[in-house]
Design an enzyme around this catalytic site. Structure first.
Site, PDB file in Angstrom:
ATOM      1  CG  ASP A 116      45.602 -18.270 -12.951  1.00 43.35           C
ATOM      2  OD1 ASP A 116      45.893 -18.877 -11.902  1.00 43.35           O
ATOM      3  OD2 ASP A 116      44.430 -18.046 -13.305  1.00 43.35           O
ATOM      4  NE  ARG A 172      41.871 -12.562   1.399  1.00 46.81           N
ATOM      5  CZ  ARG A 172      41.369 -12.368   0.181  1.00 46.81           C
ATOM      6  NH1 ARG A 172      40.787 -13.365  -0.445  1.00 46.81           N
ATOM      7  NH2 ARG A 172      41.442 -11.196  -0.395  1.00 46.81           N
ATOM      8  CB  SER A 227      38.161 -16.744  -9.847  1.00 48.76           C
ATOM      9  OG  SER A 227      38.686 -17.629  -8.904  1.00 48.76           O
ATOM     10  CG  HIS A 280      43.521 -16.787  -9.839  1.00 49.60           C
ATOM     11  ND1 HIS A 280      42.916 -17.380 -10.934  1.00 49.60           N
ATOM     12  CD2 HIS A 280      42.517 -16.548  -8.944  1.00 49.60           C
ATOM     13  CE1 HIS A 280      41.619 -17.495 -10.715  1.00 49.60           C
ATOM     14  NE2 HIS A 280      41.349 -16.988  -9.523  1.00 49.60           N
ATOM     15  CG  ASP A 281      44.222 -11.691  -7.050  1.00 46.23           C
ATOM     16  OD1 ASP A 281      43.207 -12.409  -7.154  1.00 46.23           O
ATOM     17  OD2 ASP A 281      44.618 -11.234  -5.958  1.00 46.23           O
TER      18      ASP A 281
END
Length: 363
Positions: free
Chosen positions: A311, A215, A145, A344-345
């Protein structure tokens, strides 16, 4: 935050892309494993937006395990029996490195007087730390990232400093959509009545509500639709009927609120503003005459790019764009798209195929 962190004060001032200069810069860091006598086995790990230096050790604020303990340690893909791993908190952040919460020369917190920084400025701080540690050339630089942006920036701007570059789930520039999501988060923070134009450090109340919303919005981008559906679907949270109100009826709502509230305990709102702005400004081609291949023209490193099929924040097309530029520059590069349901994680979670790629590339 009053914790004491292991850190180094850089001897030279940092001249920044925006025209400012930071002096007496502190870079907080952690190390794992022993440095070889010839100093040839060092790996620099670069963290993501909300990450920090505690990659393989307990976080001093939350007590949670390091953010990549599954990847870093004795016998693990990044094997600390073989490598000296260095992970530093980027400048602009809030875990010991110089940032908005740090004291300016006048003895008061910088707050919004802190200069706007770039990814390249962050890497300047990392290179300064490597100089302080006596590490002239890295075995590898690794990041996912925003950490991948740092890895690519180091390869482009300090091509002699790393023999291998592993960039995971990343991009060479932020897209309009990425910038848009970040702007929502920044506006949430700045709309919080306790933000006080950034001058909240002497106040008991902090802009926690705005930071939590930022967040929550960002966390959605780290997940995949399939992953959210599988994990939560439309299931209700601790109830059998809808309340017909605005409490967290759905499990996914409760999850996001938990993510938001927990984040405010360990992160600084102003740091979130500065780091997201740095990511938005990132455009490696723009830094090198508008051609991405020119960014890598002087590199002697081997590269590996990794993307994930789920992602949508930094999709595979972004990694392919970097790979094509590396090919045009004549740089040795390998590329793999891995299948994972986590979005993405995925680079932080249990994807055994990634373990094999990381281990194999570093060897």
């Amino acid at each position: 935050m009053t914790e004491t962190y292991r850190s180094s004060t850089l001897q030279a001032p940092l001249a920044l892309d925006g025209g400012g200069v930071l002096t007496d810069v502190t870079v907080a860091y952690e190390t794992y494993g022993a440095l070889a006598p010839d100093r040839s086995n060092a790996i620099l790990l670069c963290h993501a937006l909300t990450g920090d230096q505690f990659v393989a050790s307990a976080h001093p604020v939350t007590g949670k395990p390091g953010w990549w303990e599954r990847m870093v340690g004795p016998g693990r893909p990044i094997d600390t029996d073989r490598y000296r791993v260095v992970c530093a908190n980027v400048i602009g952040s809030c875990m010991g490195s110089t940032g908005p919460a740090s004291l300016a020369p006048d003895g008061e917190p910088y707050a919004m007087r802190f200069p706007v920084i770039t990814i390249r400025d962050m890497v300047r701080g990392l290179v300064g730390l490597l100089d302080e540690l006596g590490i002239e050339r890295l075995h590898a630089v690794v990041g996912g990232s925003m950490g991948g942006m740092q890895a690519l920036s180091l390869a482009a701007n300090w091509p002699e400093r790393a023999g291998r570059v592993l960039a995971i789930a990343t991009t060479a520039r932020h897209s309009a959509q990425n910038i848009a999501f970040h702007e929502v988060g920044r506006q949430a923070i700045m709309a919080d009545p306790y933000w006080c134009k950034g001058d909240y450090y002497a106040h008991e109340e902090r802009p926690g509500a705005g930071l939590a919303v930022a967040r929550m919005a960002a966390h959605i981008t780290y997940l995949s639709e399939d992953g959210l559906t599988e994990k939560f679907g439309r299931r209700l949270q601790d109830r059998t009927e809808k309340t017909f109100g605005f409490d967290a009826d759905f499990q996914v709502e409760s999850y996001l609120r938990y993510q938001g509230s927990g984040f405010t305990k360990r992160f600084d709102a102003n740091s979130y503003l500065y780091i997201t702005r740095a990511m938005d400004y990132f455009d490696l081609a723009e830094e090198h005459g508008g051609k991405l291949a020119e960014a890598f023209a002087g590199s002697q490193a081997r590269f590996c790019l990794v993307s994930f099929d789920s992602d949508w924040l930094y999709p595979t097309a972004e990694s392919r764009h970097v790979v094509h530029a590396l090919n045009a520059a004549g740089a040795p590069v390998s590329f793999v798209e891995l299948s994972a349901p986590f979005g993405h994680d995925s680079f932080l979670l249990d994807v055994p195929a990634l373990d094999r790629v990381v281990k194999g590339f570093l060897e």
